[in-house]
Scaffold this motif. Structure first.
Motif, short mmCIF file in Angstrom:
data_model
loop_
_atom_site.label_atom_id
_atom_site.label_comp_id
_atom_site.label_asym_id
_atom_site.label_seq_id
_atom_site.Cartn_x
_atom_site.Cartn_y
_atom_site.Cartn_z
N GLY A 1 37.54 68.05 39.77
CA GLY A 1 38.69 67.29 39.32
C GLY A 1 39.27 67.87 38.05
N GLU A 2 40.23 67.19 37.47
CA GLU A 2 40.87 67.72 36.26
C GLU A 2 41.15 66.64 35.23
OE1 GLU A 2 45.64 67.88 36.86
OE2 GLU A 2 44.51 69.22 38.16
N PHE A 3 41.27 67.09 33.99
CA PHE A 3 41.66 66.24 32.87
C PHE A 3 42.91 66.86 32.27
CE2 PHE A 3 41.82 65.17 28.39
CZ PHE A 3 41.55 63.81 28.38
N ALA A 4 43.95 66.06 32.05
CA ALA A 4 45.21 66.56 31.50
C ALA A 4 45.41 66.01 30.09
CB ALA A 4 46.38 66.16 32.39
N GLY B 1 24.90 77.76 40.04
CA GLY B 1 25.50 78.20 41.30
C GLY B 1 26.65 77.36 41.80
N ALA B 2 27.13 76.40 40.97
CA ALA B 2 28.23 75.54 41.42
C ALA B 2 29.53 76.32 41.55
CB ALA B 2 28.41 74.38 40.44
N PRO B 3 30.47 75.85 42.35
CA PRO B 3 31.80 76.49 42.43
C PRO B 3 32.48 76.46 41.07
CG PRO B 3 31.50 74.89 44.20
CD PRO B 3 30.36 74.71 43.27
N SER B 4 33.46 77.32 40.86
CA SER B 4 34.21 77.33 39.61
C SER B 4 35.00 76.03 39.45
CB SER B 4 35.15 78.53 39.58
OG SER B 4 36.04 78.49 40.69
N GLY B 5 35.40 75.73 38.23
CA GLY B 5 36.14 74.50 37.96
C GLY B 5 37.42 74.45 38.77
N ARG B 6 37.74 73.28 39.33
CA ARG B 6 38.91 73.17 40.21
C ARG B 6 39.26 71.71 40.45
NH1 ARG B 6 36.84 76.29 45.21
NH2 ARG B 6 35.92 77.52 43.53
N SER B 7 40.47 71.50 40.96
CA SER B 7 40.90 70.18 41.41
C SER B 7 41.70 70.37 42.70
CB SER B 7 41.74 69.49 40.34
OG SER B 7 42.87 70.28 40.00
#
Length: 590
Positions: A139-142, A172-178
């Motif tokens: 998810g994301e924070f704006a 090993g988690a995926p890169s940050g994303r939303s």
């Protein structure tokens, strides 16, 4: 070794380009993310005050979009988490948690210690084990002005039996994303796509990752075959036997020439299938061409999985340019995709019978009936799917490309004939009153429980104004008769601050937001809490500059950052976030 084909080289080249872009995005957004990490840590310091679970019966949650709505695996309850709200001036992010009792039509807000940071455009999946678990990823924070974005790559689980949050800290988690998608497939959480955006750059993904719920390990899958192009906000549906998932639609954007953004609404479908077990397990991508009547091209649609292996798609928006204005064409239609028959069909509610014009089924020998020979209406050779491409240039220079894949004419005719038969089988007469239904919208939340589709919130636009909703509807998927209104929404009550409003009004709004804390109207208690929080921080001395303030209070801010970031965070990172927190506080006081 075999010689590499042009296709292999093209795929490798695309992977290298994506890797370079990801590195570029990461580098440019580093400073922005450090500033936002300080703001996130400040919010977490408020959440750290929660030491016990507090459940409060409440009114429906505030208006929002891009939250998650999930069905409790054991109770007749829905779970709403997070989301965002924009009032024309400021963006609000939430990490509040609500439970909706379906039978009683009541809401309960649950304040639980150690919640995930505020976010939107994340994903949540319910797992029926240990009394039920709600898994949340990304998810994301704006920033309040909506100019900066922080993308999460954290994984959390809410234990529903004990109402406790737990962060799963494994490598090993995926890169940050939303805007990604996550579904449960057997004993794995599968994550596909999404995007990462900074003020100047962005990247869309088409990688797929798996989290094993038994071993608590991440792995990146490397399927063979040609999969979907990079995208976000697609439909991801597990197939009934658990052997894979289907990907449909989505949205992506690319930098074209002269820094013009080129957006694409996708309408293709792909199947990711698993074969074999354990070490011999292999994943394969394949293109799927469904029959029936597909939804019109759109983005921001809501999705859920219904009974009988049917995927549900509701609403969405398609932006189109009309003369010199840009208006979004919002939808409130419902489409069903039958995973067993590989067929799309629009949902027709029985209450609409009085509005439909019945079509007569053609008699034998007319239009390809039974027994018709060549030249007498019999279908010719089946044609392949046809792709229609439409480009639209928006006011800000963005070029929108809409791609729609039309099935072969033979399949369309077959689908229409089936619909004719279904309509003729309906009872004649039976005129129904005009039905109440959800207004057109995008980015709403949807889920299915006990054979009912529940739809909450979302947004639509009226001119330059964005209307955010908090209404709740239910539709019985077995009866398919009428939408039931569970929570009404009055669009006139929406707050919207125009650009022309004075600076004084803007300051009043900021003060109001600070008093409310999390954007919820919860009375004067929030105001007093915020006053206490400010009093706890080291005050800025008269005439003290930023450097002197940071030097004098560095130990305090680093300690606060450490408490919020956890013991596993690196010292250098903690120090940077601590100084950034000090800067945020100093600027607020100055």
């Amino acid at each position: 070794m075999g010689k590499k084909t042009k296709k292999d080289k093209k795929v490798k080249g695309a992977e290298k380009t994506a890797a370079k872009m990801e590195k570029k995005v990461s580098k440019r957004s580093k400073r922005e993310e450090e500033d936002l990490e300080a703001l996130i840590a400040e919010f977490q310091s408020l959440d750290a005050k929660k030491t016990q679970v507090v459940e409060t019966v409440c009114t429906p949650p505030s208006a929002r979009l891009n939250a998650t709505l999930s069905a409790h695996p054991e109770k007749d309850e829905l779970i709403l988490f997070g989301g965002e709200y924009f009032n024309g001036k400021k963006t609000y992010l939430y990490n509040d948690l609500f439970f909706y009792n379906i039978k009683k039509n009541t809401w309960v807000k649950s304040d639980i210690p150690n919640p995930p940071p505020r976010r939107c455009a994340h994903q949540a999946v319910v797992v029926p084990q240990g009394g039920g678990q709600l898994w949340v990823f990304g998810g994301e924070f704006a920033s309040p002005d909506g100019e900066q974005f922080y993308h999460y790559k954290d994984l959390w689980v809410l234990h529903l039996s004990t109402l406790t949050w737990e962060q799963i800290r494994v490598s090993g988690a995926p890169s940050g994303r939303s805007g990604h998608r996550m579904v449960l497939c057997k004993r794995q959480l599968l994550i596909f796509g999404g995007f990462h955006e900074s003020a100047r750059d962005y990247i869309y993904y088409n990688d797929i990752h798996a989290f094993n719920l038994d071993t608590f390990t991440w792995s990146r899958l490397t399927p063979s075959g040609s999969g979907p192009s990079p995208r976000s906000a697609c439909q991801m549906t597990p197939v009934p036997d658990g052997s894979g998932v289907l990907i449909y639609g989505g949205y992506s954007k690319l930098k074209a020439k002269k820094d013009v953004d080129k957006g694409t609404i996708h309408s293709d479908m792909h199947l990711l299938k698993r074969e074999g077990k354990d070490e011999l397990m292999k994943w394969t991508w394949s293109r799927v061409t469904p029959s029936g009547v597909k939804p019109a091209p759109r983005s921001g649609f809501s999705l859920a999985v219904g009974p009988g292996g049917r995927a549900l798609l509701f609403g969405g928006v398609c932006d189109e340019e009309d003369e010199e204005t840009l208006e979004g064409d919002f939808f409130n239609d419902l489409y069903l995709y039958d995973t067993n028959k590989n067929r799309w069909f629009p949902a027709q509610l029985k209450g609409h019978r009085s509005d439909k014009k019945k079509r007569r089924r053609g008699a034998k020998g007319e239009g390809g009936a039974e027994g018709a020979g060549p030249g007498e209406g019999a279908p010719g050779p089946e044609e392949g799917p046809v792709e229609i491409v439409k480009e639209i240039v928006t006011e800000d220079g963005t070029v929108m490309t809409i791609k729609e894949v039309i099935p072969s004419s033979t399949k369309v005719e077959e689908s229409e004939e089936e619909e004719d038969e279904e309509e003729e089988e309906e009872e004649e007469g039976g005129a129904a009153a005009a039905l109440v239904e959800p207004c057109p919208r995008s980015n709403a939340m949807a889920t299915v429980r006990n054979g009912k589709l529940f739809l909450y919130g979302g947004m639509f636009e009226v001119g330059d104004r964005q209307v955010t909703l908090n209404d709740l509807y239910a539709l019985d998927l077995h009866k398919m008769d009428v939408w039931e209104v569970l929570v009404e929404m009055d669009p006139k009550a929406q707050e919207w601050l125009e650009e022309s409003e004075s600076e004084e009004d803007e300051e009043e709004e900021d003060e109001k937001a600070a008093a409310e804390g999390d954007g919820e109207d919860e009375g004067s208690g929030e105001d007093s809490d915020d006053t206490e929080d400010e009093a706890e921080h080291p005050p800025v001395k008269p005439g003290e500059d930023l450097a002197a303030f940071q030097s004098r209070t560095e130990q305090y801010w680093v300690g606060l950052a450490r408490a919020n970031m956890g013991p596993d965070a690196k010292e250098k990172k903690v120090a940077k976030v601590g100084l950034a927190m000090a800067k945020v506080f100093y600027e607020e006081q100055a």
